[in-house]
Design an enzyme around this catalytic site. Structure first.
Site, PDB file in Angstrom:
ATOM      1  N   HIS A  81      11.058  -1.972  13.409  1.00 33.94           N
ATOM      2  CA  HIS A  81      10.578  -0.890  12.552  1.00 33.94           C
ATOM      3  C   HIS A  81      10.286   0.310  13.445  1.00 33.94           C
ATOM      4  CE1 HIS A  81       8.509   1.128   9.271  1.00 33.94           C
ATOM      5  NE2 HIS A  81       7.623   1.508  10.172  1.00 33.94           N
ATOM      6  N   ASP A 160       2.905  -1.508  -2.591  1.00 34.64           N
ATOM      7  CA  ASP A 160       3.038  -0.473  -1.556  1.00 34.64           C
ATOM      8  C   ASP A 160       3.858   0.697  -2.073  1.00 34.64           C
ATOM      9  OD1 ASP A 160       3.042   0.671   1.205  1.00 34.64           O
ATOM     10  OD2 ASP A 160       5.184   0.340   0.952  1.00 34.64           O
ATOM     11  N   ARG A 167      -0.315   8.087  -1.795  1.00 33.33           N
ATOM     12  CA  ARG A 167      -0.831   8.560  -0.498  1.00 33.33           C
ATOM     13  C   ARG A 167      -0.112   9.824  -0.070  1.00 33.33           C
ATOM     14  NH1 ARG A 167       0.521   3.896   3.207  1.00 33.33           N
ATOM     15  NH2 ARG A 167      -0.261   5.265   4.840  1.00 33.33           N
ATOM     16  N   SER A 182       0.823  -1.168   4.808  1.00 32.00           N
ATOM     17  CA  SER A 182       2.081  -0.722   4.207  1.00 32.00           C
ATOM     18  C   SER A 182       3.286  -1.229   5.000  1.00 32.00           C
ATOM     19  CB  SER A 182       2.055   0.817   4.148  1.00 32.00           C
ATOM     20  OG  SER A 182       3.305   1.316   3.814  1.00 32.00           O
ATOM     21  N   LYS A 186       5.747  -5.146   4.097  1.00 32.53           N
ATOM     22  CA  LYS A 186       7.198  -5.155   3.868  1.00 32.53           C
ATOM     23  C   LYS A 186       7.902  -6.014   4.914  1.00 32.53           C
ATOM     24  CE  LYS A 186       6.745  -0.697   3.570  1.00 32.53           C
ATOM     25  NZ  LYS A 186       6.813   0.744   3.510  1.00 32.53           N
TER      26      LYS A 186
HETATM   27  N1  URA Z   1       5.834   3.789   6.922  1.00 33.88           N
HETATM   28  C1  URA Z   1       5.463   2.986   5.912  1.00 33.88           C
HETATM   29  O1  URA Z   1       6.258   2.206   5.408  1.00 33.88           O
HETATM   30  N2  URA Z   1       4.197   3.065   5.474  1.00 33.88           N
HETATM   31  C2  URA Z   1       3.279   3.907   6.000  1.00 33.88           C
HETATM   32  O2  URA Z   1       2.157   3.921   5.575  1.00 33.88           O
HETATM   33  C3  URA Z   1       3.686   4.742   7.040  1.00 33.88           C
HETATM   34  C4  URA Z   1       4.981   4.654   7.480  1.00 33.88           C
END
Ligand code: URA
Length: 438
Positions: A81, A160, A167, A182, A186
């Site tokens: 990520h 999320d 957000r 968040s 995932k």
């Molecule tokens: N990427 C995400 O998936 N969530 C966040 O809160 C920030 C970056």
């Protein structure tokens, strides 16, 4: 439970229990808690923060709002990520390289918004490439080909998806606890047992300094551990765009060139480091050196490029783009970018470059904005390079000449020069694993 009391409790700096967090999130999802109450709650969390146990409870609640993929025992799943950067096309190289090295890579990516691009948009620049699959199809494709690259479906962490959108419009994105829940929800729900996080540090990143980034890294690592996931964080410098190509089709072309062995020093350093960390975490190499050799081997023998072709075909795309770049959407205009000052490049405002390219539709300001896949820029300068006024430093690709000229002006103002020589910057600033926290 009373939602107002819970908002008050967090606003006043108290710790929420797992039951309270579950109640708040689930009531929001069912419609019993309103958007404005959730907005107030998020702002309270933004200012008061969350302790690791609260973050774990929030992550768990997010995961349970959807489905979680389980891969069979013995299948070594790993993913990467990135917290997002301009010109960051590393996933396009890393995913096929990691799969060619024997890892199984279930990769769920996002779209670009604001100054940073998104892996999904880049992949969709390949004619026919599909990124929308059910969780079952995603799992089957990943198992069959060793890698699959898709977008977040309705079944993957829907909590999320809703809360992130809120957000985004309530100035509550940059909260370490909320970011951790968040991202990690995932990455845990997609079934990756090993996760490498490219945590960008610098002016355009969530975390402007290394010490703030280390605090976030600790939360990410501890949260992953709570769910049985092994997390490695690599801190990288986000003070300049990565590679030379920025824009959807352009970045895929740069990635294909990489897989053909045509490396640039910055993309090579980051791609090798992140992929090597995946192999190390998964136990497919005995040390870092061996992991890097493995990465280089699958490029040299063509198997990483072959894996990329296989992914494209499996996901409905035109794999002939790998040999014929004219199959990508064209840009009508190619405008030269010429330096307008003399000096040494001291810093690059990547965020400004990202925004400049939104002007030619290489990126989007709002989720509903359309993209020109062929638009973007090739920019050669790196920090420390010498500039001479009038010297060609890149090319702007666009379909609207006036917008292209404006973008060039903005790009040029993103290069800050010094009259004196400037040292090159370190790209990789450090790494952290659970072992560093014990
Ligand atoms: N990427 C995400 O998936 N969530 C966040 O809160 C920030 C970056």
């Amino acid at each position: 439970m009373n939602p107002v009391e819970l908002i008050l409790k967090k606003r006043n700096g108290y710790v929420l229990t797992t039951d309270e967090i579950n109640f708040f999130i689930n009531s929001y999802l069912s419609g019993a808690i309103t958007e404005y109450q959730m907005s107030a709650f998020l702002m309270a969390v933004y200012f008061q923060g969350m302790l690791p146990d609260e973050i774990t409870a929030l992550t768990d609640c997010y995961i349970r709002s959807g489905k979680r993929i389980e891969f069979p025992e013995g299948v070594i799943t790993a993913d990467k990520h990135s917290t997002g950067g301009v010109g960051d096309k590393i996933s396009l190289m890393l995913a096929p390289i990691a799969a060619a090295c024997g890892l199984t890579v279930p990769m769920i990516s996002g779209r670009g918004l604001g100054h940073t691009g998104g892996t999904l948009d880049k992949l969709e620049a390949i004619p026919g490439f599909q990124t929308s699959y059910s969780m079952e199809q995603f799992r089957d494709l990943t198992l069959k080909h060793g890698v699959c690259l898709v977008g977040q479906s309705e079944q993957l962490v829907p909590a999320d998806k809703r809360i992130y959108a809120l957000r985004d419009v309530t100035a509550t994105v940059e909260s370490p606890g909320l970011i951790t829940a968040s991202i990690m929800s995932k990455k845990i729900a997609e079934g990756a047992r090993h996760l490498v996080i490219d945590l960008k540090v610098g002016s355009g990143a969530f975390m402007p300094t290394l010490s703030r980034a280390k605090e976030l890294a600790e939360l990410l690592i501890r949260t992953g551990h709570a769910f049985g996931q092994q997390v490695t964080v690599v801190f990288t410098n986000m003070n300049a765009p990565l590679g030379t190509h920025i824009g959807n089709a352009l970045e895929v072309i740069e990635a294909i060139e990489y897989l053909k062995g045509n490396f640039l020093p910055d993309t090579q350093e980051i791609t090798e480091a992140l992929t090597a960390e995946m192999l190390l975490s998964a136990g497919l190499a005995k040390d870092y050196e061996e992991a890097v050799q493995h990465v280089r081997k699958v490029i040299a023998d063509g198997s990483a490029l072959q894996k990329f072709r296989e992914i494209i075909i499996a996901q409905g795309g035109d794999a002939a783009v790998c040999d014929d770049y004219s199959r990508f959407a064209p840009a009508k205009y190619e405008l030269p970018i010429l330096a307008n000052q003399d000096g040494y490049l001291q810093s690059i405002d990547s965020r400004s470059i990202g925004y400049a390219l939104i002007g030619v539709k290489a990126g989007r300001m709002q989720v509903s904005d359309s993209l020109d896949y062929g638009s973007g820029a090739i920019l050669y300068p790196k920090v420390g390079d010498q500039f001479t006024s009038g010297q060609p430093i890149g090319t702007l690709f666009c379909n609207d000449q006036a917008a292209g000229e404006k973008a060039i002006e903005r790009i040029l103002s993103a290069f800050h020069l010094s009259p004196d020589p400037v040292p090159k910057e370190e790209l990789i600033l450090g790494r952290m694993t659970l072992a560093d926290l014990q």
